[in-house]
Design a protein around this motif. Structure first.
Motif, PDB file in Angstrom:
ATOM      1  N   HIS B 519       0.845  -1.195   0.000  1.00 40.29           N
ATOM      2  CA  HIS B 519       0.000   0.000   0.000  1.00 40.29           C
ATOM      3  C   HIS B 519       0.871   1.232   0.000  1.00 40.29           C
ATOM      4  N   THR B 520       0.688   2.037  -1.024  1.00 34.84           N
ATOM      5  CA  THR B 520       1.485   3.250  -1.153  1.00 34.84           C
ATOM      6  C   THR B 520       0.538   4.414  -1.365  1.00 34.84           C
ATOM      7  N   PHE B 521       1.035   5.575  -1.072  1.00 34.66           N
ATOM      8  CA  PHE B 521       0.292   6.823  -1.292  1.00 34.66           C
ATOM      9  C   PHE B 521      -1.108   6.785  -0.694  1.00 34.66           C
ATOM     10  N   GLU B 522      -1.222   6.174   0.485  1.00 33.26           N
ATOM     11  CA  GLU B 522      -2.540   6.218   1.123  1.00 33.26           C
ATOM     12  C   GLU B 522      -2.854   7.649   1.522  1.00 33.26           C
ATOM     13  N   THR B 523      -1.793   8.381   1.843  1.00 35.86           N
ATOM     14  CA  THR B 523      -1.935   9.821   1.956  1.00 35.86           C
ATOM     15  C   THR B 523      -1.339  10.384   0.676  1.00 35.86           C
ATOM     16  N   PRO B 524      -2.140  11.048  -0.101  1.00 34.29           N
ATOM     17  CA  PRO B 524      -1.637  11.457  -1.408  1.00 34.29           C
ATOM     18  C   PRO B 524      -0.462  12.422  -1.287  1.00 34.29           C
ATOM     19  N   PRO B 525       0.528  12.242  -2.166  1.00 27.54           N
ATOM     20  CA  PRO B 525       1.665  13.159  -2.149  1.00 27.54           C
ATOM     21  C   PRO B 525       1.253  14.504  -2.733  1.00 27.54           C
TER      22      PRO B 525
END
Lengths: 200, 528, 373
Positions: B519-525
């Motif tokens: 899981h990546t970018f669960e908080t958007p960059p």
């Protein structure tokens, strides 16, 4: 960690659903378009003479004057689809006509089998462009042709060439391929064949 | 469908995390599905490749040695179908799955459950297609283009299975394409405007629109073939008022955009790799975007250049000739931009760059032969000869397939967390580069000399060149085993890869750890 | 002079005969084919020049601007002027290519005012030629023996490019071909004339040529048309016009004679040995491609003839299917392709070979009776 970011997409579900719906409309539309290509192609062929197809319907009788300055050689080719035991040939190989002049050509057909049959002649013209200027006022190819076992017939084809036919066309070849349609014909129609006097 | 929509908000799988086969069967994670697609396409690449080996072995010498002509035709047909729909397209979908969310800063694809479906129906499609080879009378033998009436009245009963499998492949592609479009439109990180998207995302975005526009048309063609064969319709039968040439119009209305579907994502990959290893920004980003759009648009206007010999009015021939020639303008712009990107850069030659540069040169050669084919009078000589075979293999093998390999080497560190074996990678590259040219370049010559395509046996004057071609084919086939070895080695271990293994690489995908966690970018960059 | 002699000697060898054309398109033997060749070479050279420039720049930067030599990257990444130039220049080159291409195309498509018309019909897997206006028509079949294809015999010089009855056309005359098909799509291709046209079932297509030199020209079917697509070659003999006229008259006379001869032979019965040996050769030439030399066919594609119910029990149906074919399958009507004797022989052969052993003899008269029932 699992909460969607509200900043990124206020209502992602709704937005996605809307986009998906639109895209599905495109997909369904293109599927329909694929089938629409069939009638579109017919129209396209009628306009451009694509693939040597001719208008296979009755034309109005020529009202215009005959262009005596030009003569065009019209050749006839008959072909029988493979495996169909018929004899099928034009009474003349070719005729020379002036544009606008009406001619009648007889085609001879004989059913060599001991069964009643129904056939359909499919026309094709070369050069394709010339097909646009070939007007048939009467033709056996407009309808399916029933022929009782062993009988023979003469089938007329009456045509004229549109006086607008381009100057560079000197020869026009009209080909008829005879197809056996018996298997696709209703049995009642087949039963009624004998009653009609088909032979001349 | 609506249940799949918005599933992205629900991905709490690490709590139950099934293991073994079910983990892969039920996964909705874009990275896992991406890996599934990539492995599936590699297996299909080897399957289709072994069919090519059968073809080349039979053509090694004049005469019939190994297979009978009917089986030979099945091989050419299924080779084409497997490579197009099983190898190249799923590989691109796999790359899209892996990379698009990472590149635009999204946590996953927009429609994860549909994503799972679009992958898992694919193996069944190919099981049906490959299974039909074992039927009485064999599998489809009418060429991947399945021209009517060879595929209708004159085909064997495996045609029904063929049509069914093509439908499944089409549905899978359409679902994949919808997913890409929705993801790109709705899931971009804040600040990631359209004109900031990496070229790979752009080219895939355009490709996805092509897919949803033309895959339904392929489905139409296949359906009409089915009804003509089994249900008494006469779409393509002159006896019932149909026309066999109509089939070709419908097929190539799909078929020409399809070839751009198979090359546009390559353009995106190469546009990522060349700047990375030239340590210089991509030259002319916006003209690249416009060129992609122009190619996609023009691809709908050129289909009949595959049909110059079917007997078209001269006006139509001229129109399609001009439209086809016009496509070389935006394509040329792309090539010039890549060369300008390299110009005065600081170039290093790691395996991804080697494949990308080979792509530029060999794809351009394929483009040149494409331009020659566009010239209608000359096409009367080239058409359906080995010249055409050479042309589209240059574009698809040393084009599309090379770009996929470049992509694999480029992103392997991110996928696996290990550096691949650079020495083996280079060995794979050089073996592939040399053998692919030995394989396909001489085909131009036999084609020009008059050898038709899709024949199991040939006249004696073609013998020498066919033998060379077959040697090239065997060498190219063996070279891919090196690739398999590199992949397995890299997955199992190797030097630890940093987050950003390539000095000049740019993009959000290099800001996440290697290997990329599930899981990546669960908080958007935040994209500036 | 001696070089010429040597090259002439080499040309006799089967391989070298085509050595000049082995790597490139043929220049052919008509004005059109020459123009097509010129067009092909022009565009090829243009592509070469563009390729040299583009790849040259690319390789230059690969050599000059490599990191290992310490080259520092520049920072430019767009230049509108340059981009406009390299969009415009290819466009101008394309216009330059399009003009001669269009001229040649229009000339190729002008089929008017031809001197001879020939109807070319493709079927699985042979060509049929018919001279319009004349009573001459015949099938043209692959003449290469199966033994050569199966590597049991040395392959001949024109392996796979030889037929039993070539098409004959006159030189210096505009010959127009009307191309069509009986079953699937075929494509009639003779590289030396630069003509290739699809044969579409139910429709006719036109092409033409005007051959300048007498000679033998070979081609092949170019559109995948099923199992034996690779085994339906085209051979065209171009003769001087007078020679051609004489040949055509002779053929017409021969055809009439053959018909009369056939009627005369009806009265004569052939022995079983005669029927079987003629039948075997007809079978191998016309039937074995599908039904296989052992009569077993290919399961699911071509039916077996060995021990088949129709052959063992239904003689009339057997004659019917050979004479009239079966609609919608690859089984053609051989009634128009073979003589009565050949039909009788091949039917007899099928009824008695591979253990069928019906003991039945079918004579030409039986077939004739079937046709005239």
């Amino acid at each position: 960690m699992n909460t969607p970011s509200p900043k990124q997409n206020p209502t992602p579900r709704a937005a996605n659903a809307r986009t998906v719906r639109r895209l599905l409309i495109v997909v369904v539309g293109m599927f329909g378009f694929g089938f629409a290509l069939v009638p579109l192609y017919e129209v396209f062929c009628d306009i451009t003479g694509f693939n040597g197809r001719t208008k296979n319907e009755q034309a109005v009788v020529n009202q215009r004057s005959i262009d005596k300055s030009r003569t065009i050689n019209v050749q006839f080719i008959t072909r029988i689809n493979q495996g169909m035991p018929w004899e099928f040939r034009p009474e003349v190989r070719s005729v020379r006509v002036h544009p606008g002049e009406t001619k009648v050509v007889q085609f001879y057909a004989k059913n060599l089998t001991d069964q009643d049959m129904v056939a359909q002649a499919v026309p094709s013209v070369a050069p394709g462009q010339a097909g646009l200027y070939l007007n048939k006022t009467e033709c056996f190819c407009f309808n399916q042709q029933p022929l009782a076992a062993g009988s023979e017939t003469l089938m007329p084809m009456q045509f004229y060439l549109d006086p607008d036919i381009p100057k560079h066309i000197h020869t026009l070849t009209l080909s008829y391929t005879m197809y056996d349609m018996t298997a696709h014909t209703h049995p009642d129609v087949l039963a009624s064949i004998k009653a009609e006097p088909t032979a001349e | 469908m609506s249940t799949a929509v918005g599933e992205m908000t629900n991905h709490d799988h690490h709590h139950h995390a099934p293991s073994g086969f079910t983990r892969w069967l039920f996964t909705t994670n874009h990275k896992e599905i991406g890996s599934l697609y990539l492995w599936f396409s590699f297996i299909m690449f080897l399957v289709g490749g072994s069919m090519a080996m059968v073809i080349r072995a039979e053509l090694f010498e004049p005469g019939l040695q190994l297979v009978d002509p009917h089986f030979f035709n099945q091989m050419t047909t299924v080779h084409g179908l497997v490579m197009v729909f099983g190898a190249v397209m799923p590989a691109f979908v796999g790359l899209a799955n892996w990379m698009i969310p990472l590149m635009i800063g999204a946590p996953d694809m927009a429609l994860p459950r549909m994503n799972n479906w679009s992958f898992w129906i694919l193996p069944f499609a190919f099981m049906i297609l490959l299974g039909s080879l074992f039927m009485d009378g064999g599998g489809p033998a009418f060429g991947w283009t399945f021209y009517a009436p060879l595929s209708t009245t004159y085909s064997t009963d495996s045609t029904a299975l063929f049509v069914f499998s093509v439908h499944i492949m089409g549905i899978s592609s359409i679902m994949g394409a919808i997913n890409v479009i929705v993801t790109v439109m709705n899931m971009r990180a804040p600040g990631m405007t359209y004109m900031k998207m990496p070229m790979f995302v752009w080219t895939w975005f355009v490709t996805a629109f092509l897919l949803i526009a033309v895959m339904p048309v392929l489905a139409c063609a296949a359906t009409m073939v089915l009804t003509d064969k089994y249900f008494g319709t006469s779409f393509f039968d002159a006896a019932g008022g149909g026309d066999p040439v109509l089939f070709q119009h419908i097929f190539w209305f799909f078929g020409h955009p399809e070839v751009y579907i198979m090359i546009l994502p390559s353009f995106g990959i190469v546009s990522a790799i060349i700047p990375a290893f030239s340590r210089k920004k991509l030259f002319g980003y916006s003209s690249m975007v416009y060129a992609t759009g122009a190619i996609a648009g023009l691809s709908f206007l050129v289909w009949a250049h595959h049909m110059f010999t079917t007997g078209m009015p001269v006006g139509a021939e001229i129109f399609f000739m001009y439209a086809t020639m016009l496509i070389s303008v935006p394509t040329g712009v792309k090539v010039f931009n890549w060369v300008a990107t390299m110009w005065r850069g600081s170039i290093s030659f790691e395996t991804p760059m080697l494949f990308a540069m080979a792509f530029v040169v060999l794809f351009t050669i394929g483009g040149f032969s494409g331009l020659m084919l566009a010239i209608t009078p000359a096409d009367f000589q080239y058409h359906d000869s080995y010249f055409v075979v050479a042309h589209f293999h240059y574009v698809l093998v040393s084009g599309a397939v090379f770009s996929i390999m470049a992509a694999a080497y480029y992103w392997l560190p991110k996928w696996t967390g290990h550096m691949y074996d650079e020495k083996l990678g280079r060995l794979h590259f050089w073996c592939s580069l040399i053998s692919v040219n030995v394989l396909f370049f001489p085909m131009h010559f036999v084609g020009l000399a008059g050898m038709p395509r899709r024949i199991p046996d040939y006249a004696l004057q073609f013998a020498d060149i066919n033998q060379i071609v077959s040697y090239g084919a065997f060498a190219f086939g063996l070279s891919q085993l090196i690739f398999l070895w590199v992949l397995i080695k890299c997955v199992r271990g190797g030097e630890k890869a940093p987050d950003k293994p390539w000095e000049g690489a740019e993009g959000l995908e290099w800001t996440v750890p290697s290997p990329a966690p599930l899981h990546t970018f669960e908080t958007p960059p935040e994209v500036k | 002079m001696s070089i010429r002699l040597i090259s002439a000697l080499i040309a006799v060898a089967p391989f070298a005969a085509s050595a000049q054309s082995q790597l490139n398109m043929t220049q052919g033997v008509s004005e059109i084919s020459q123009r097509v060749y010129d067009l092909h070479m022009t565009i090829f050279y243009i592509c070469c020049v563009i390729g040299l420039i583009v790849f040259g720049i690319m390789f230059a930067s690969m050599i000059l601007h490599r990191k290992s030599k310490g080259h520092q990257p520049a920072t430019f990444h767009e230049n509108v002027k340059v981009e406009i130039i390299w969009t415009a220049i290819p466009f101008i080159i394309l216009v330059g290519m399009a003009i001669p291409a269009t001229k040649t195309l229009i000339a190729m498509e002008d089929t008017s005012e031809s001197d001879v018309t020939i109807i070319v019909t493709g079927s699985q897997w042979k060509w049929h030629y018919k001279y319009f206006d004349r009573d001459v028509e015949y099938y043209s079949l692959l003449a290469t023996p199966q033994e050569q294809i199966n590597n049991r015999l040395q392959k001949g010089e024109n392996y796979l490019l030889e037929v039993d009855r070539p098409l004959v056309i006159p030189t210096d005359r505009k010959v127009r071909f009307l191309v069509t098909s009986d079953d699937v799509i075929h494509s009639w291709w003779v590289p030396d004339f630069a003509i290739k046209k699809d044969a579409n079932p139910g429709f006719i297509n036109e092409i033409w040529t005007k051959v300048e030199q007498p000679g033998i020209y070979r081609g092949q079917c170019a559109e995948l048309c099923g199992k034996d697509h690779g085994f339906m070659p085209i051979v065209v003999i171009a003769k001087e016009p007078e020679e051609f006229a004489a040949w055509l008259d002779e053929q017409e006379a021969l055809a009439l004679e053959a018909k009369a001869e056939e009627q005369r032979l009806l009265a004569l019965s052939m022995s079983k040995d005669e029927l079987m040996s003629l039948g075997e050769s007809v079978y191998l030439g016309n039937c074995a491609a599908c039904h296989q030399p052992n009569g077993e066919g290919i399961p699911g594609v071509f039916p077996s003839l060995k021990g088949t119910d129709m052959i063992l029990n239904d003689r009339a149906a057997h004659i019917d299917i050979v004479v009239n074919g079966k609609r919608g399958t690859a089984m053609q009507a051989f009634g128009s392709q073979l003589s009565l004797r050949e039909l009788a022989a091949v039917i007899t052969y099928e009824r008695n070979a591979w253990g069928n052993n019906t003991g039945d003899l079918v004579q030409a008269a039986d077939v004739n009776e079937f046709l005239n029932r």
